[in-house]
Scaffold this motif. Structure first.
Motif, PDB file in Angstrom:
ATOM      1  N   GLU A  45       0.830  -1.210   0.000  1.00  0.00           N
ATOM      2  CA  GLU A  45       0.000   0.000   0.000  1.00  0.00           C
ATOM      3  C   GLU A  45       0.862   1.257   0.000  1.00  0.00           C
ATOM      4  O   GLU A  45       0.557   2.241  -0.697  1.00  0.00           O
ATOM      5  CB  GLU A  45      -0.927  -0.008   1.222  1.00  0.00           C
ATOM      6  CG  GLU A  45      -1.924   1.103   1.227  1.00  0.00           C
ATOM      7  CD  GLU A  45      -2.860   1.030   0.034  1.00  0.00           C
ATOM      8  OE1 GLU A  45      -3.082   2.085  -0.590  1.00  0.00           O
ATOM      9  OE2 GLU A  45      -3.354  -0.063  -0.281  1.00  0.00           O
ATOM     10  N   ALA A  46       1.959   1.261   0.751  1.00  0.00           N
ATOM     11  CA  ALA A  46       2.851   2.424   0.774  1.00  0.00           C
ATOM     12  C   ALA A  46       3.453   2.658  -0.611  1.00  0.00           C
ATOM     13  O   ALA A  46       3.518   3.809  -1.086  1.00  0.00           O
ATOM     14  CB  ALA A  46       3.953   2.213   1.815  1.00  0.00           C
ATOM     15  N   GLU A  47       3.873   1.611  -1.279  1.00  0.00           N
ATOM     16  CA  GLU A  47       4.438   1.754  -2.628  1.00  0.00           C
ATOM     17  C   GLU A  47       3.384   2.214  -3.625  1.00  0.00           C
ATOM     18  O   GLU A  47       3.669   3.014  -4.526  1.00  0.00           O
ATOM     19  CB  GLU A  47       5.065   0.433  -3.081  1.00  0.00           C
ATOM     20  CG  GLU A  47       6.313   0.052  -2.319  1.00  0.00           C
ATOM     21  CD  GLU A  47       7.426   1.061  -2.499  1.00  0.00           C
ATOM     22  OE1 GLU A  47       7.623   1.560  -3.632  1.00  0.00           O
ATOM     23  OE2 GLU A  47       8.109   1.354  -1.505  1.00  0.00           O
ATOM     24  N   ARG A  48       2.154   1.712  -3.489  1.00  0.00           N
ATOM     25  CA  ARG A  48       1.074   2.119  -4.380  1.00  0.00           C
ATOM     26  C   ARG A  48       0.780   3.615  -4.220  1.00  0.00           C
ATOM     27  O   ARG A  48       0.613   4.340  -5.209  1.00  0.00           O
ATOM     28  CB  ARG A  48      -0.171   1.286  -4.063  1.00  0.00           C
ATOM     29  CG  ARG A  48      -1.331   1.539  -4.945  1.00  0.00           C
ATOM     30  CD  ARG A  48      -2.457   0.553  -4.591  1.00  0.00           C
ATOM     31  NE  ARG A  48      -3.673   1.000  -5.191  1.00  0.00           N
ATOM     32  CZ  ARG A  48      -4.549   1.833  -4.631  1.00  0.00           C
ATOM     33  NH1 ARG A  48      -4.337   2.291  -3.432  1.00  0.00           N
ATOM     34  NH2 ARG A  48      -5.632   2.202  -5.279  1.00  0.00           N
ATOM     35  N   GLN A  49       0.721   4.080  -2.974  1.00  0.00           N
ATOM     36  CA  GLN A  49       0.476   5.499  -2.721  1.00  0.00           C
ATOM     37  C   GLN A  49       1.630   6.355  -3.253  1.00  0.00           C
ATOM     38  O   GLN A  49       1.395   7.418  -3.835  1.00  0.00           O
ATOM     39  CB  GLN A  49       0.290   5.741  -1.214  1.00  0.00           C
ATOM     40  CG  GLN A  49      -0.985   5.148  -0.640  1.00  0.00           C
ATOM     41  CD  GLN A  49      -2.217   5.882  -1.108  1.00  0.00           C
ATOM     42  OE1 GLN A  49      -2.212   7.093  -1.299  1.00  0.00           O
ATOM     43  NE2 GLN A  49      -3.297   5.128  -1.297  1.00  0.00           N
ATOM     44  N   GLN A  61      -6.194  -0.495   5.712  1.00  0.00           N
ATOM     45  CA  GLN A  61      -6.437   0.808   6.325  1.00  0.00           C
ATOM     46  C   GLN A  61      -5.367   1.111   7.381  1.00  0.00           C
ATOM     47  O   GLN A  61      -5.321   2.190   7.923  1.00  0.00           O
ATOM     48  CB  GLN A  61      -7.814   0.834   7.003  1.00  0.00           C
ATOM     49  CG  GLN A  61      -8.962   0.678   6.025  1.00  0.00           C
ATOM     50  CD  GLN A  61      -9.086   1.851   5.083  1.00  0.00           C
ATOM     51  OE1 GLN A  61      -8.756   2.975   5.437  1.00  0.00           O
ATOM     52  NE2 GLN A  61      -9.538   1.599   3.862  1.00  0.00           N
ATOM     53  N   THR A  62      -4.561   0.130   7.681  1.00  0.00           N
ATOM     54  CA  THR A  62      -3.576   0.311   8.746  1.00  0.00           C
ATOM     55  C   THR A  62      -2.350   1.030   8.218  1.00  0.00           C
ATOM     56  O   THR A  62      -2.084   1.053   7.028  1.00  0.00           O
ATOM     57  CB  THR A  62      -3.140  -1.048   9.319  1.00  0.00           C
ATOM     58  OG1 THR A  62      -2.540  -1.807   8.256  1.00  0.00           O
ATOM     59  CG2 THR A  62      -4.308  -1.801   9.892  1.00  0.00           C
ATOM     60  N   VAL A  63      -1.632   1.608   9.127  1.00  0.00           N
ATOM     61  CA  VAL A  63      -0.362   2.256   8.798  1.00  0.00           C
ATOM     62  C   VAL A  63       0.746   1.535   9.540  1.00  0.00           C
ATOM     63  O   VAL A  63       0.502   0.888  10.563  1.00  0.00           O
ATOM     64  CB  VAL A  63      -0.382   3.747   9.155  1.00  0.00           C
ATOM     65  CG1 VAL A  63      -1.333   4.512   8.262  1.00  0.00           C
ATOM     66  CG2 VAL A  63      -0.721   3.957  10.597  1.00  0.00           C
ATOM     67  N   ARG A  64       1.921   1.648   9.039  1.00  0.00           N
ATOM     68  CA  ARG A  64       3.072   0.997   9.673  1.00  0.00           C
ATOM     69  C   ARG A  64       3.307   1.597  11.043  1.00  0.00           C
ATOM     70  O   ARG A  64       3.364   2.806  11.198  1.00  0.00           O
ATOM     71  CB  ARG A  64       4.297   1.150   8.798  1.00  0.00           C
ATOM     72  CG  ARG A  64       5.522   0.457   9.362  1.00  0.00           C
ATOM     73  CD  ARG A  64       6.692   0.513   8.424  1.00  0.00           C
ATOM     74  NE  ARG A  64       6.482  -0.226   7.205  1.00  0.00           N
ATOM     75  CZ  ARG A  64       6.510  -1.548   7.112  1.00  0.00           C
ATOM     76  NH1 ARG A  64       6.696  -2.269   8.180  1.00  0.00           N
ATOM     77  NH2 ARG A  64       6.345  -2.140   5.966  1.00  0.00           N
TER      78      ARG A  64
END
Length: 144
Positions: free
Chosen positions: A95-99, A139-142
């Motif tokens: 998800e981080a890479e997609r964003q 929906q979570t963040v690292r």
């Protein structure tokens, strides 16, 4: 009271089954006892106990063998899953890479729409104002 029949001098032969050895012991008990039933009965009880113990030991060996095969099969499965996990990416990282890719694409388009490559205009400002896509995978963040 007399001791029970001693058959320790009759040793099992190599590869001889337990039932054949029992038969030899009973034959010797019959011939040595001269018809006394107590010795024969004692030998039969001892041999029955030994057969029961041998059966339990055989059952334990079968269960241990089954456990060993299952443990080996599950160990192989764990190894395969660990190998697969090493080549995969977590949902948070994906998800981080997609964003980050969406942000880079928006910035590149905004830069391409600028006048003379560096002067902002209405089109570049409108592109830059577009929102980033909503999280798709999680929906979570690292955790920090």
């Amino acid at each position: 009271m007399r001791d029970s029949y001693d058959y320790l001098h009759i040793r099992p032969k190599d590869g001889e089954s337990l039932s054949l050895w029992f038969t030899r012991v009973i034959e010797c008990a019959i011939s040595d006892s001269k018809g006394r039933q107590g010795r024969i009965r004692g030998a039969l009880h001892d041999l029955e106990r030994m057969a029961r113990e041998e059966g339990m030991a055989e059952g334990r060996r079968e269960v241990q063998q089954l456990m060993d095969t299952e443990t080996a099969r599950l160990g192989k499965r764990i190894t395969d899953l660990e190998l697969m996990l090493r080549g995969s990416v977590s949902k948070i990282d994906a998800e981080a890479e997609r964003q980050e890719a969406a942000r880079a694409m928006r910035n590149r388009c905004s830069d391409a729409a600028m006048d003379y490559g560096c002067v902002p205009n209405n089109t570049s400002e409108a592109i830059y104002a577009l929102p980033l896509p909503k999280p798709l995978f999680t929906q979570t963040v690292r955790p920090k």
